[in-house]
Design an enzyme around this catalytic site. Structure first.
Site, PDB file in Angstrom:
ATOM      1  N   ASP A   1     -12.147   4.480  -2.545  1.00 19.72           N
ATOM      2  CA  ASP A   1     -13.169   4.167  -1.586  1.00 19.72           C
ATOM      3  C   ASP A   1     -14.481   4.720  -2.041  1.00 19.72           C
ATOM      4  O   ASP A   1     -15.528   3.936  -2.273  1.00 19.72           O
ATOM      5  CB  ASP A   1     -13.030   4.799  -0.187  1.00 19.72           C
ATOM      6  CG  ASP A   1     -12.255   3.921   0.660  1.00 19.72           C
ATOM      7  OD1 ASP A   1     -12.104   2.718   0.511  1.00 19.72           O
ATOM      8  OD2 ASP A   1     -11.382   4.515   1.398  1.00 19.72           O
ATOM      9  N   SER A   2     -14.685   6.076  -2.723  1.00 18.28           N
ATOM     10  CA  SER A   2     -15.859   6.544  -3.378  1.00 18.28           C
ATOM     11  C   SER A   2     -16.351   5.749  -4.350  1.00 18.28           C
ATOM     12  O   SER A   2     -17.373   5.495  -4.347  1.00 18.28           O
ATOM     13  CB  SER A   2     -15.641   8.116  -3.295  1.00 18.28           C
ATOM     14  OG  SER A   2     -15.216   8.614  -1.894  1.00 18.28           O
TER      15      SER A   2
END
Length: 401
Positions: A173-174
């Protein structure tokens, strides 16, 4: 101190971002914009909000205060025609819209890119999803864990004698949020020259894949498949985690000159000429033996003692940090790697500072994420859309906001 007590600062103060995402990838992208001074307006569904508001240990949903920091949060029911109309009004004055719904969701609500660019041809729409907006998997739900597996990193994480591990953070996600912000600024550069907006299509799995070094060509040309190797890199030695009397430390000395300095520092200068270790390939082949020799030396010393001797010898060394170590470390303090962020709910909360650092136009974390759902709804609708308080109240009564 509240969000109204300090002005936005940084290189992006003239930009506005509408954030429709939830959980991690989209909101992380929005966080980076907010850190650099952009006006980020986060849109959440009434009565529900971003699930990240509740994530964390029971009673301590602290991650929300990091990911939502610096943002204004409003509620808007995008499943209604009136809510969709209000969003379009916000978009008409925005530079970016970031979303991480499953592909097709916004189109179902009449809010796809083709519709939104009618009200704002210069709009840069940032779309983050598990598999991207196209392709046979595009309609599948995709979380970071799945993207990490498809992108290749999950297979490589952990010890070789057991199932793959995970990083302990939402890595995929990051990474997707990071690539999205980079792509958005590239699109902004294009818009400044042409006036044209465009869509940014970021997939989680491809964001992970981009970090996989030479994984694919190694298989393509060598028929070599990387495998899990625990705390080491295959054939790279010494570069491992070693035990001290009061913790763990990483020593990296695989370069010949650095290895020679390490040998001298641990009292075995002749080790550099040992036939097992006097070449890069030899050190890799005999990694276990070499690590055992180094660990015998480190295990009788404290981390401070190990670091002092390695630094004196110009050998890369580092303690394996936990949160408690970060709070006490002098380098963290000198660089203000952790900063106190204004928060009504969590007074004195420390958060990771903005990365990267700009010397001329640094960003600033103005406040932790707003606690109340829809905390800035009235302000945004009256200030930006020029609605009256009575109109806002009517929208509340009808469930639109």
């Amino acid at each position: 101190m509240t969000e109204t007590s300090t002005e936005r600062s940084g290189p992006l103060t003239d930009l506005r971002v509408i954030e429709l995402g939830q959980l991690v990838a989209g909101p992380f992208c929005g966080q980076m914009f907010a850190d650099m001074g952009a006006d980020v307006i986060k849109v959440e569904p009434p009565g529900q909000g971003d699930p990240l508001r509740e994530w964390g240990r029971d009673g301590f949903p602290l991650w929300w205060s990091v990911c939502a920091r610096g943002k204004r949060c409003i509620t808007l029911n995008l499943r209604t025609e009136e809510g969709q109309g209000l969003l379009k009004q916000l978009v008409s004055e925005a530079d970016f819209l970031v979303e991480n719904f499953r592909p097709g969701t916004l189109e179902k609500w009449g809010l796809g890119y083709e519709e939104l660019k009618k009200v704002n041809p210069g709009l840069i729409m940032i779309r983050v999803s598990g598999y991207g907006q196209t392709g046979p998997y595009s309609s599948r739900p995709g979380y970071a864990s799945v993207g990490e597996a498809m992108g290749g990193v999950r297979y490589l994480m952990g010890e070789p004698d057991r199932k793959p591990s995970r990083a302990g953070i939402s890595l995929g996600d990051s990474l997707a949020g990071l690539f999205s912000a980079f792509g958005a600024l590239a699109a902004l550069h294009h818009r400044e020259k042409t006036g044209e907006g465009q869509m940014i299509d970021t997939s989680i799995y491809e964001s992970v894949l981009a970090f996989m070094e030479g994984l694919v060509p190694e298989y393509q040309f060598e028929d070599y498949t990387r495998e899990r190797s625990g705390s080491v890199l295959p054939s790279i030695a010494p570069s491992n985690i070693y035990d001290g009397r009061d913790g763990m430390v990483i020593i990296a000395a695989n370069q010949p000159t650095v290895f020679a300095r390490l040998c001298k520092a641990i009292g075995q200068p002749d080790l550099k000429d040992d036939p097992r270790f006097n070449t890069h390939a030899g050190r890799g082949e005999n990694m276990a033996e070499l690590d055992a020799i180094i660990n015998e030396w480190t295990s009788s010393r404290t981390i401070d003692e190990i670091e002092a001797e390695m630094v004196e010898a110009a050998v890369p060394v580092g303690k394996v940090f936990r949160a408690s170590d970060m709070l006490e470390d002098p380098h963290y303090k000198a660089r203000q790697s952790l900063v106190e962020v204004p928060s009504e709910r969590w007074p004195g909360i420390l958060q990771q500072n903005i990365v990267p650092r700009l010397t001329g136009t640094p960003g600033k974390i103005r406040w932790a994420g707003p606690d109340r759902l829809g905390q800035h709804t009235a302000d945004v609708l009256t200030d930006l859309l020029e609605l009256t308080p009575e109109q806002v109240e009517k929208l509340k009564q009808s469930g639109i906001v």
